[in-house]
Design an enzyme around this catalytic site. Structure first.
Site, PDB file in Angstrom:
ATOM      1  N   HIS A   1       3.667   0.510  -7.156  1.00 46.72           N
ATOM      2  CA  HIS A   1       4.532   1.612  -6.757  1.00 46.72           C
ATOM      3  C   HIS A   1       5.955   1.342  -7.214  1.00 46.72           C
ATOM      4  CE1 HIS A   1       5.603  -1.264  -3.606  1.00 46.72           C
ATOM      5  NE2 HIS A   1       6.634  -0.496  -3.285  1.00 46.72           N
TER       6      HIS A   1
ATOM      7  N   ASN B   1      10.515  -2.516  -8.582  1.00 46.72           N
ATOM      8  CA  ASN B   1      10.666  -3.943  -8.330  1.00 46.72           C
ATOM      9  C   ASN B   1       9.259  -4.540  -8.288  1.00 46.72           C
ATOM     10  OD1 ASN B   1      13.472  -3.629  -7.954  1.00 46.72           O
ATOM     11  ND2 ASN B   1      13.164  -3.144  -5.799  1.00 46.72           N
TER      12      ASN B   1
ATOM     13  N   GLN C   1      10.159   3.397  -6.931  1.00 43.99           N
ATOM     14  CA  GLN C   1      10.998   4.231  -6.089  1.00 43.99           C
ATOM     15  C   GLN C   1      11.898   5.104  -6.951  1.00 43.99           C
ATOM     16  OE1 GLN C   1      12.634   2.231  -2.446  1.00 43.99           O
ATOM     17  NE2 GLN C   1      11.881   0.368  -3.426  1.00 43.99           N
TER      18      GLN C   1
ATOM     19  N   HIS D   1       0.811  -3.082  -3.722  1.00 42.31           N
ATOM     20  CA  HIS D   1       0.218  -1.875  -4.294  1.00 42.31           C
ATOM     21  C   HIS D   1       1.166  -1.340  -5.373  1.00 42.31           C
ATOM     22  CE1 HIS D   1      -2.533   1.719  -3.576  1.00 42.31           C
ATOM     23  NE2 HIS D   1      -1.710   2.101  -4.546  1.00 42.31           N
TER      24      HIS D   1
END
Length: 362
Positions: free
Chosen positions: A184, A171, A186, A182
């Site tokens: 990233h 997202n 999932q 930052h």
């Protein structure tokens, strides 16, 4: 690819990945110091025929951390403990502190509908130590490593008895509710095949049974025969396009030409081309209006339920965020309530805008 497995003080797993060997002296920090015992459960939705996850402990998760605190960046400040250590790693994966699914799930409550423990896994993937960059600005060798990480997590999580579908996603942007910027993503490892993936797989299975070939593989060939107008990247092994049936403005699919079932099934050459396609699409998104482009990126691939899936064809789908004034569409009753999308733009037009964005892969 090199990896180092560590355990956090609260019992959560941390895996560090690098293009070079990692020192054994690295230790696993944690934003939490006490053992965690998350518990979640699933409830059956009788009208939709699907599971809904319930995880009340997520109400306590961090929201809008102060600007000086970044839990995904290495830090020596004991007042602000982080999730990753200092050291020469490139990508990090750790168990989410507030998981929606967990192998620790137990004793679901009894209700008037069926329930079951919310087994599975939720992992955070830190793309890089650099908090100032984006996924699309990472160097190609770094992106190739990330593709290897996604593949490794697919294989390891998919081998678990409580996992039937491995779902990496990202997202990006406040428009989709992201509060930690930052770079990233999932990974959710579900104990069932999610509804949208299940519907796609059912269509692919019916086509495969009828024709002996892959649906998406044939669709990509048909797109190429129709002409280049919807493609934004055409590599030797991988393509990226705004599909003819796009439901969102600037929706993009990235897929190998060959019907590989999962990210782990891609060859070394296909993984390198996948990284080039990914970087191209992301740079075009950001170059479209010279500003960060909000999106949801999801992986669709073969389930890990132990059954053969010759119909599956791994691909990434990008759904641009819904809220950019005068540019993208708000989801309304028809889309969210009935799943029927009404498109206000044509895929060919949006693909042309993306193709016109000049990018350099560096």
């Amino acid at each position: 690819m090199h990896l180092l497995r560590l355990t956090k003080p609260d019992g959560r797993a941390l895996i560090l990945y690098g293009r070079d060997p990692l020192p054994d002296s690295l230790e696993a920090p944690s934003a939490n110091t006490t053992p965690i015992n998350p518990n979640s459960h699933l409830r059956w939705h009788p009208l939709r025929g699907e599971w809904v996850a319930y995880a009340g402990h997520r109400q306590n998760r961090t929201f809008l951390p102060p600007p000086e605190y970044n839990p995904l960046a290495p830090s020596r400040d004991p007042q602000h403990p982080t999730e990753v250590p200092e050291g020469p790693w490139d990508v990090a994966v750790f168990d989410n502190l507030f998981p929606a699914l967990t192998p620790l799930a137990h004793d679901p409550p009894g209700t008037i509908v069926d329930t079951r423990p919310g087994k599975g896994a939720c992992e955070v993937v830190v793309f890089t130590q650099d908090a100032t960059t984006t996924l699309g600005r990472l160097p190609l060798p770094h992106l190739e490593l990330l593709v290897d990480v996604w593949a490794q997590r697919y294989e390891e999580l998919g081998a678990r008895e409580d996992v039937e579908y491995v779902f990496p996603f990202e997202n990006r942007g406040v428009e989709v509710g992201v509060t930690l910027h930052h770079p990233h993503g999932q990974i959710y490892a579900y104990p069932f095949v999610p509804p949208i993936a299940a519907r796609e797989l059912a269509e692919q299975r019916a086509y495969f049974d009828a024709h002996g070939r892959g649906l998406l593989e044939d669709h990509l060939r048909a797109e190429e025969r129709a002409g280049p107008q919807r493609f934004v990247y055409t590599g030797e092994h991988v393509v990226a396009l705004v599909p003819v049936c796009a439901r969102y403005p600037y929706e993009v699919w990235i897929a190998p030409r060959r019907g590989a079932a999962s990210i782990a099934d891609l060859t070394r050459e296909e993984r390198a081309d996948f990284a080039r396609a990914l970087k191209t699409v992301l740079l075009k998104y950001d170059g479209l209006w010279q500003k960060p482009f909000p999106y949801i990126m999801v992986f669709h691939q073969a389930p890990t339920d132990g059954a053969p899936h010759p119909e599956a064809h791994v691909h990434v789908e990008f759904y641009p965020a819904y809220r950019m004034p005068n540019r993208l569409k708000f989801l309304a009753g028809s889309e969210t309530g009935a799943g029927v999308f009404t498109a206000d733009t044509l895929p060919d037009e949006k693909a042309a805008e993306l193709r016109a964005v000049e990018v350099s892969l560096g």
